[in-house]
Design an enzyme around this catalytic site. Structure first.
Site, PDB file in Angstrom:
ATOM      1  N   SER A 152      -1.887  -2.834  -3.481  1.00  0.00           N
ATOM      2  CA  SER A 152      -0.824  -1.859  -3.656  1.00  0.00           C
ATOM      3  C   SER A 152       0.471  -2.525  -3.920  1.00  0.00           C
ATOM      4  O   SER A 152       0.665  -3.195  -4.799  1.00  0.00           O
ATOM      5  CB  SER A 152      -0.551  -0.949  -2.285  1.00  0.00           C
ATOM      6  N   ASP A 177      -7.906   7.309  -5.706  1.00  0.00           N
ATOM      7  CA  ASP A 177      -6.912   6.924  -5.128  1.00  0.00           C
ATOM      8  C   ASP A 177      -5.593   7.819  -5.512  1.00  0.00           C
ATOM      9  O   ASP A 177      -5.412   8.385  -6.615  1.00  0.00           O
ATOM     10  CB  ASP A 177      -6.371   5.644  -5.773  1.00  0.00           C
ATOM     11  N   HIS A 202      -7.455   4.734  -1.455  1.00  0.00           N
ATOM     12  CA  HIS A 202      -6.475   3.681  -1.766  1.00  0.00           C
ATOM     13  C   HIS A 202      -7.151   2.545  -0.955  1.00  0.00           C
ATOM     14  O   HIS A 202      -6.811   1.305  -1.066  1.00  0.00           O
ATOM     15  CB  HIS A 202      -4.911   3.911  -1.138  1.00  0.00           C
TER      16      HIS A 202
END
Length: 269
Positions: free
Chosen positions: A98, A222, A250
């Protein structure tokens, strides 16, 4: 083994160093709004395969110091440089999830990949987490601005709603509570400031500077770093491979942890 490394006066970064005598080192950079404990299901497995696993808490998060400033990609990438130099790391695999993937990407561009042999981008917030006139594939900037506002108004509610977005597979109540607590270990102002960085900053110039073999792993479902980001990274990074995780959002390092660990080991070897 846990210890601290100074990255500037008054700012010390927490390092969790598992199996320091391992034959190959992997430096893990966590995502927002958590800390290095996100990688528990890698740290459980990879050291037994001979790897040295190094997890850090970026400034403002986890056990690291929480200065009021310095939450922009250049400074966060410089912090990584201090870790790599401080531990005298060479020929490592740098793995970022991320916003950790964004920091890793900036590190590769800003520091020309110093010490890094391989790069792993995991649901990365790159080349831009948010929509831009020439990049319509990210989240609307307003949605991130709303997230930042919620940090200052009701951070527990924001973190709870974010947890619900994070995973595609159903998680247990105890797991949800554990994940929530990772977010509470951060400073509120650091949580907001890093969100402002991933709203406003981009990494298009950095991806063209990446020269090392790169593995891109991304959840097909995601809802935070949208799947087109992975395609853009794959297109922009010359020597890259994209692996989709069809049953993940995610949190692919947990949702499909066996596949994740297998792909990571295969790439390193």
């Amino acid at each position: 083994m846990g210890y601290y490394i100074s990255v500037e006066p008054g700012v010390n970064i927490f390092v969790e160093d598992i199996n320091p005598s391992g034959r190959k080192a992997i430096l893990f950079i966590h995502g927002w709004p958590a800390n290095h404990k996100l990688y528990e299901y890698q740290f459980n497995i990879l050291p037994a395969k001979g790897y040295r696993c190094i997890g850090i808490d970026i400034r403002g998060f986890g056990k690291s110091d929480k200065p009021y400033g310095g939450y922009f990609y250049d400074r966060l990438a410089d912090d990584v440089r201090y870790i790599i130099e401080g531990l005298r790391l060479q020929n490592i695999t740098l793995a970022g999830h991320s916003v950790g993937g964004a920091i890793s990407t900036r590190y590769m561009g800003r520091h020309l990949g110093y010490g890094v042999e391989r790069l792993v981008l995991i649901g990365a917030a790159a080349p831009s987490l948010t929509e831009r006139p020439d990049f319509p594939y990210g989240l609307p900037k307003d949605s991130v601005t709303d997230l930042i506002k919620q940090v200052y108004v009701d951070r527990p509610k924001m973190l709870t709603e974010f947890t619900d977005m994070f995973f595609y597979q159903k998680i247990s109540e105890p797991f949800s509570e554990w994940f929530l607590q990772l977010g509470f270990e951060a400073a509120g102002y650091a949580t907001a400031s890093v969100a402002a960085a991933f709203r406003d900053e981009s990494l298009f110039s950095d991806i063209g500077k990446i020269q090392v073999p790169t593995l891109i792993m991304h959840g097909a479902h995601d809802r935070i770093c949208l799947p087109p980001l992975a395609k853009a990274l794959n297109k922009g990074i010359a020597n890259s491979k994209l692996v989709w995780f069809e049953n993940s959002g995610h949190g692919l390092f947990w949702e499909e942890r066996n596949k994740f660990n297998k792909e990571l080991v295969s790439f390193i070897e």
